[in-house]
Enzyme design. Structure first.
Site, PDB file in Angstrom:
ATOM      1  N   ILE A  62     -74.820 -52.336 -16.643  1.00 47.54           N
ATOM      2  CA  ILE A  62     -73.503 -51.458 -16.660  1.00 47.54           C
ATOM      3  C   ILE A  62     -72.474 -52.414 -17.368  1.00 47.54           C
ATOM      4  N   ASP A 100     -71.645 -64.794 -18.132  1.00 51.14           N
ATOM      5  CA  ASP A 100     -72.921 -64.321 -17.570  1.00 51.14           C
ATOM      6  C   ASP A 100     -73.802 -65.323 -17.739  1.00 51.14           C
ATOM      7  N   ASN A 101     -74.748 -65.697 -16.675  1.00 55.50           N
ATOM      8  CA  ASN A 101     -75.681 -66.772 -16.637  1.00 55.50           C
ATOM      9  C   ASN A 101     -77.172 -66.284 -17.149  1.00 55.50           C
ATOM     10  N   ALA A 136     -70.989 -59.703 -12.036  1.00 57.38           N
ATOM     11  CA  ALA A 136     -72.295 -60.497 -11.855  1.00 57.38           C
ATOM     12  C   ALA A 136     -72.716 -60.552 -10.543  1.00 57.38           C
ATOM     13  N   LEU A 169     -76.850 -60.229  -8.098  1.00 57.94           N
ATOM     14  CA  LEU A 169     -78.265 -59.933  -7.943  1.00 57.94           C
ATOM     15  C   LEU A 169     -78.267 -58.369  -7.282  1.00 57.94           C
ATOM     16  N   ASN A 181     -75.224 -65.712  -4.472  1.00 58.94           N
ATOM     17  CA  ASN A 181     -74.710 -65.366  -5.604  1.00 58.94           C
ATOM     18  C   ASN A 181     -73.806 -64.293  -5.366  1.00 58.94           C
ATOM     19  N   SER A 235     -71.228 -50.561  -3.855  1.00 59.62           N
ATOM     20  CA  SER A 235     -72.415 -49.460  -3.905  1.00 59.62           C
ATOM     21  C   SER A 235     -72.279 -48.508  -2.952  1.00 59.62           C
ATOM     22  N   TYR A 272     -79.061 -57.058   0.288  1.00 63.56           N
ATOM     23  CA  TYR A 272     -78.207 -56.875  -0.686  1.00 63.56           C
ATOM     24  C   TYR A 272     -77.127 -55.885  -0.334  1.00 63.56           C
ATOM     25  N   LYS A 318     -72.887 -56.515  -0.298  1.00 64.32           N
ATOM     26  CA  LYS A 318     -71.952 -55.579  -0.847  1.00 64.32           C
ATOM     27  C   LYS A 318     -70.787 -55.430  -0.018  1.00 64.32           C
ATOM     28  N   PHE A 345     -72.780 -44.666  -7.570  1.00 67.76           N
ATOM     29  CA  PHE A 345     -73.838 -44.037  -7.195  1.00 67.76           C
ATOM     30  C   PHE A 345     -75.227 -44.470  -7.821  1.00 67.76           C
ATOM     31  N   ASN A 385     -86.080 -49.210 -10.223  1.00 66.73           N
ATOM     32  CA  ASN A 385     -85.583 -47.885 -10.198  1.00 66.73           C
ATOM     33  C   ASN A 385     -86.106 -46.965 -10.726  1.00 66.73           C
TER      34      ASN A 385
HETATM   35  P1  NAD Z   1     -77.747 -56.146 -14.197  1.00 69.00           P
HETATM   36  O1  NAD Z   1     -78.581 -57.329 -13.302  1.00 69.00           O
HETATM   37  O2  NAD Z   1     -78.018 -55.580 -15.308  1.00 69.00           O
HETATM   38  O3  NAD Z   1     -76.288 -57.088 -14.456  1.00 69.00           O
HETATM   39  C1  NAD Z   1     -75.611 -58.333 -13.717  1.00 69.00           C
HETATM   40  C2  NAD Z   1     -75.790 -59.312 -14.548  1.00 69.00           C
HETATM   41  O4  NAD Z   1     -74.979 -60.348 -13.904  1.00 69.00           O
HETATM   42  C3  NAD Z   1     -76.494 -59.725 -15.261  1.00 69.00           C
HETATM   43  O5  NAD Z   1     -76.357 -59.925 -16.765  1.00 69.00           O
HETATM   44  C4  NAD Z   1     -76.764 -61.261 -14.924  1.00 69.00           C
HETATM   45  O6  NAD Z   1     -77.438 -62.251 -15.544  1.00 69.00           O
HETATM   46  C5  NAD Z   1     -75.575 -61.653 -14.453  1.00 69.00           C
HETATM   47  N1  NAD Z   1     -75.581 -62.540 -13.256  1.00 69.00           N
HETATM   48  C6  NAD Z   1     -76.125 -62.384 -12.040  1.00 69.00           C
HETATM   49  N2  NAD Z   1     -75.764 -63.453 -11.324  1.00 69.00           N
HETATM   50  C7  NAD Z   1     -74.912 -64.141 -11.843  1.00 69.00           C
HETATM   51  C8  NAD Z   1     -74.057 -65.375 -11.761  1.00 69.00           C
HETATM   52  N3  NAD Z   1     -74.290 -66.126 -10.316  1.00 69.00           N
HETATM   53  N4  NAD Z   1     -73.434 -65.966 -12.631  1.00 69.00           N
HETATM   54  C9  NAD Z   1     -73.047 -65.324 -13.874  1.00 69.00           C
HETATM   55  N5  NAD Z   1     -73.792 -64.100 -14.224  1.00 69.00           N
HETATM   56  C10 NAD Z   1     -74.768 -63.665 -13.346  1.00 69.00           C
HETATM   57  O7  NAD Z   1     -77.059 -55.213 -12.922  1.00 69.00           O
HETATM   58  P2  NAD Z   1     -76.152 -54.084 -13.200  1.00 69.00           P
HETATM   59  O8  NAD Z   1     -77.276 -52.783 -12.859  1.00 69.00           O
HETATM   60  O9  NAD Z   1     -75.539 -53.995 -14.547  1.00 69.00           O
HETATM   61  O10 NAD Z   1     -75.190 -53.816 -11.949  1.00 69.00           O
HETATM   62  C11 NAD Z   1     -73.979 -54.600 -12.231  1.00 69.00           C
HETATM   63  C12 NAD Z   1     -73.381 -54.687 -10.780  1.00 69.00           C
HETATM   64  O11 NAD Z   1     -73.226 -53.271 -10.198  1.00 69.00           O
HETATM   65  C13 NAD Z   1     -74.121 -55.552  -9.785  1.00 69.00           C
HETATM   66  O12 NAD Z   1     -73.198 -56.152  -8.943  1.00 69.00           O
HETATM   67  C14 NAD Z   1     -74.874 -54.487  -9.020  1.00 69.00           C
HETATM   68  O13 NAD Z   1     -75.136 -54.867  -7.726  1.00 69.00           O
HETATM   69  C15 NAD Z   1     -73.659 -53.352  -8.934  1.00 69.00           C
HETATM   70  N6  NAD Z   1     -74.480 -52.209  -8.705  1.00 69.00           N
HETATM   71  C16 NAD Z   1     -75.321 -51.716  -9.598  1.00 69.00           C
HETATM   72  C17 NAD Z   1     -76.242 -50.437  -9.172  1.00 69.00           C
HETATM   73  C18 NAD Z   1     -77.336 -49.869 -10.109  1.00 69.00           C
HETATM   74  O14 NAD Z   1     -77.921 -48.941  -9.832  1.00 69.00           O
HETATM   75  N7  NAD Z   1     -77.385 -50.518 -11.249  1.00 69.00           N
HETATM   76  C19 NAD Z   1     -75.823 -49.573  -8.093  1.00 69.00           C
HETATM   77  C20 NAD Z   1     -74.681 -49.994  -7.160  1.00 69.00           C
HETATM   78  C21 NAD Z   1     -74.163 -51.268  -7.658  1.00 69.00           C
HETATM   79  N1  UFG Z   2     -88.399 -43.449  -6.883  1.00 69.80           N
HETATM   80  C1  UFG Z   2     -89.617 -43.280  -6.892  1.00 69.80           C
HETATM   81  N2  UFG Z   2     -90.550 -44.064  -7.650  1.00 69.80           N
HETATM   82  C2  UFG Z   2     -90.252 -45.277  -8.197  1.00 69.80           C
HETATM   83  C3  UFG Z   2     -88.777 -45.716  -7.916  1.00 69.80           C
HETATM   84  C4  UFG Z   2     -87.964 -44.775  -7.299  1.00 69.80           C
HETATM   85  O1  UFG Z   2     -90.034 -42.320  -6.096  1.00 69.80           O
HETATM   86  O2  UFG Z   2     -91.108 -45.578  -8.950  1.00 69.80           O
HETATM   87  C5  UFG Z   2     -87.217 -42.787  -5.866  1.00 69.80           C
HETATM   88  C6  UFG Z   2     -86.691 -43.395  -4.727  1.00 69.80           C
HETATM   89  O3  UFG Z   2     -87.846 -43.534  -3.702  1.00 69.80           O
HETATM   90  C7  UFG Z   2     -85.571 -42.894  -4.506  1.00 69.80           C
HETATM   91  C8  UFG Z   2     -85.233 -42.432  -5.807  1.00 69.80           C
HETATM   92  O4  UFG Z   2     -86.442 -42.622  -6.749  1.00 69.80           O
HETATM   93  O5  UFG Z   2     -85.822 -41.671  -3.728  1.00 69.80           O
HETATM   94  C9  UFG Z   2     -84.142 -43.428  -6.482  1.00 69.80           C
HETATM   95  O6  UFG Z   2     -84.511 -44.789  -6.420  1.00 69.80           O
HETATM   96  P1  UFG Z   2     -83.767 -45.845  -7.235  1.00 69.80           P
HETATM   97  O7  UFG Z   2     -84.525 -47.049  -6.708  1.00 69.80           O
HETATM   98  O8  UFG Z   2     -83.753 -45.680  -8.710  1.00 69.80           O
HETATM   99  O9  UFG Z   2     -82.453 -45.873  -6.700  1.00 69.80           O
HETATM  100  P2  UFG Z   2     -81.793 -46.185  -5.041  1.00 69.80           P
HETATM  101  O10 UFG Z   2     -81.103 -44.979  -4.718  1.00 69.80           O
HETATM  102  O11 UFG Z   2     -82.925 -46.513  -4.246  1.00 69.80           O
HETATM  103  O12 UFG Z   2     -80.877 -47.486  -5.203  1.00 69.80           O
HETATM  104  C10 UFG Z   2     -79.896 -47.338  -6.065  1.00 69.80           C
HETATM  105  C11 UFG Z   2     -79.527 -48.768  -6.707  1.00 69.80           C
HETATM  106  C12 UFG Z   2     -79.009 -49.502  -5.649  1.00 69.80           C
HETATM  107  C13 UFG Z   2     -77.848 -48.981  -4.792  1.00 69.80           C
HETATM  108  C14 UFG Z   2     -78.469 -47.523  -4.137  1.00 69.80           C
HETATM  109  C15 UFG Z   2     -77.107 -46.783  -3.727  1.00 69.80           C
HETATM  110  O13 UFG Z   2     -80.551 -49.375  -7.249  1.00 69.80           O
HETATM  111  O14 UFG Z   2     -78.617 -50.831  -6.061  1.00 69.80           O
HETATM  112  O15 UFG Z   2     -78.525 -46.819  -5.609  1.00 69.80           O
HETATM  113  O16 UFG Z   2     -76.158 -46.825  -4.628  1.00 69.80           O
HETATM  114  F1  UFG Z   2     -77.527 -49.639  -3.751  1.00 69.80           F
END
Ligand code: NAD
Ligand code: UFG
Length: 339
Positions: free
Chosen positions: A14, A33-34, A83, A85, A101, A126, A151, A155, A180, A201
């Site tokens: 993102i 970013d690390n 940033a 996990l 983290n 989230s 996780y 948050k 979302f 995912n």
């Molecule tokens: P991502 O893992 O692709 O990006 C996170 C980045 O942070 C990575 O580049 C990683 O190397 C860096 N990072 C992690 N720990 C670090 C640290 N201690 N110091 C410096 N850099 C660090 O994840 P993303 O999908 O881009 O998500 C970004 C943010 O959004 C996260 O906080 C995640 O929890 C949140 N979020 C993501 C989703 C999703 O579905 N992708 C949904 C809800 C919230």
């Molecule tokens: N799913 C499958 N097969 C797969 C992967 C996912 O059937 O191999 C299903 C899951 O069971 C779920 C839907 O697809 O019903 C979406 O799953 P994701 O793992 O893509 O997403 P989640 O809704 O579980 O989680 C995401 C983020 C979390 C965040 C959450 C709510 O990964 O970080 O949305 O915002 F917390």
């Protein structure tokens, strides 16, 4: 010259899409970013798209000296904090890493910001903070609920910490953005989601099956109380989510903590996602039904009206664009940034 923004986690999924938007609007961007879950090849791709460059600092948000140096070198106005996990299942295996983290890291960041007099922050929260029992659609006025994994708890904890910080010092302004389910990629096909190992995912799993890297998709559960028995989620295009951060920057003119849902307001089932991918790309995605995945909720989506009213933001990209852009990224980069 534009404003100066520090983007933590800006090499990630993102973050990198948001950096593109920020550079295109003329901001000066410093990425910290690390690379624990990303690849620095992303920066050449960002340059190709925007014809401008972010400053990249390889370092950790928990490193006080590194943060102090960034704040003394650049006149940062605001921080966008991605940033952390994010693997839900892994967070139950190694909870201390997640709290280190996500929670401790945010504390160190806020302390460094306060020391530098920078008090504007956008935080990646989230939808998971609504917890297990919230009715849908989720509204920002609902209390945070019971989270089901470290996780989600991390948050919720950070949201509380940032809310307390704003209450203690009226100079702070913080946007808590509750994402979302972001999917898709930049329409250039140059940047996208590049999960390490087996994707957790849905969308990266579907696209890796389509490109031949995985045999078939397991759909976790087909006996949920939903239209077709599979779970429903609110999937939004990552470029819409990136736009949401640019819109939220304007909300930082107002002091205090502000919560916004960033979603489309519509739920789609796993089967609908698979069928849409096939229809749009013409590529088959073999699947079979498997047991429910622990911790999954049957269905949730956003009430996205607050962001529309207050930030003038809404998700505009279609489901077809989400599928086309996912596929362009995956088929052009079958092994992600590794080629
Ligand atoms: P991502 O893992 O692709 O990006 C996170 C980045 O942070 C990575 O580049 C990683 O190397 C860096 N990072 C992690 N720990 C670090 C640290 N201690 N110091 C410096 N850099 C660090 O994840 P993303 O999908 O881009 O998500 C970004 C943010 O959004 C996260 O906080 C995640 O929890 C949140 N979020 C993501 C989703 C999703 O579905 N992708 C949904 C809800 C919230
Ligand atoms: N799913 C499958 N097969 C797969 C992967 C996912 O059937 O191999 C299903 C899951 O069971 C779920 C839907 O697809 O019903 C979406 O799953 P994701 O793992 O893509 O997403 P989640 O809704 O579980 O989680 C995401 C983020 C979390 C965040 C959450 C709510 O990964 O970080 O949305 O915002 F917390």
């Amino acid at each position: 010259m534009g404003d100066f923004l520090l983007v933590t986690g800006g090499a990630g999924y993102i973050g990198s899409h948001t950096v593109v938007n920020l550079l295109e609007r003329g901001s000066q961007v410093i990425v910290l970013d690390n690379l624990c879950n990303s690849n620095d090849a992303v920066f050449d791709r960002i340059d190709s798209i925007t014809h401008s460059q972010a400053v990249f600092v390889k370092g950790d948000i928990r490193d006080r000296d590194c943060l102090a140096k960034i704040f003394s070198t650049y006149p940062i106005d605001s921080v966008i904090h991605f940033a952390g996990l994010k693997a839900v299942g892994e967070s139950s295996q190694i909870p201390l890493d997640y709290y280190q983290n996500n929670v401790y890291g945010t504390l160190v960041l806020c302390e460094a910001m306060a020391a530098a007099g920078v008090k504007k922050l956008i935080f990646s929260s989230s939808a998971t903070v609504y917890g297990e029992d919230a009715p849908v659609p989720y509204e920002e006025t609902m209390p945070r609920g019971k989270t089901s994994n470290p996780y989600g708890t991390s948050k919720a904890m950070v949201e509380q910490i940032l809310t307390d910080l704003c209450a203690s010092d009226p100079e702070w302004s913080v946007a808590l953005l509750r994402y979302f389910n972001p999917i898709g990629a930049h329409p250039s096909g140059l940047i996208g989601e590049d999960p390490k190992g087996i994707p957790n995912n849905l969308m990266p799993f579907i696209s890796q099956v389509a490109v031949g890297k995985r045999k078939e998709l397991s759909i976790f559960g087909n006996d949920y109380p939903t239209s077709d028995g599979t779970c429903e989620r609110d999937y939004l295009h990552v470029m819409d989510l990136a736009d949401g951060h640019v819109s939220a920057l304007s909300a930082l003119d107002e002091k205090g903590a502000h919560i916004y849902n960033l979603g489309t307001g519509k739920g789609l089932s796993v089967l609908e996602m698979v069928e849409s991918f096939k229809r749009v790309t013409g590529v088959d995605v073999p699947y079979s039904f498997a047991d429910r995945r622990e911790g999954d909720l049957p269905a949730f989506w956003a009430d996205a009206s607050k962001a529309e009213k207050e930030l003038d933001w809404s998700a505009t990209r279609t489901l077809d664009e989400m599928m086309e852009d996912t596929w362009r990224w995956q088929s052009n980069n079958p092994n992600g940034y590794d080629g």
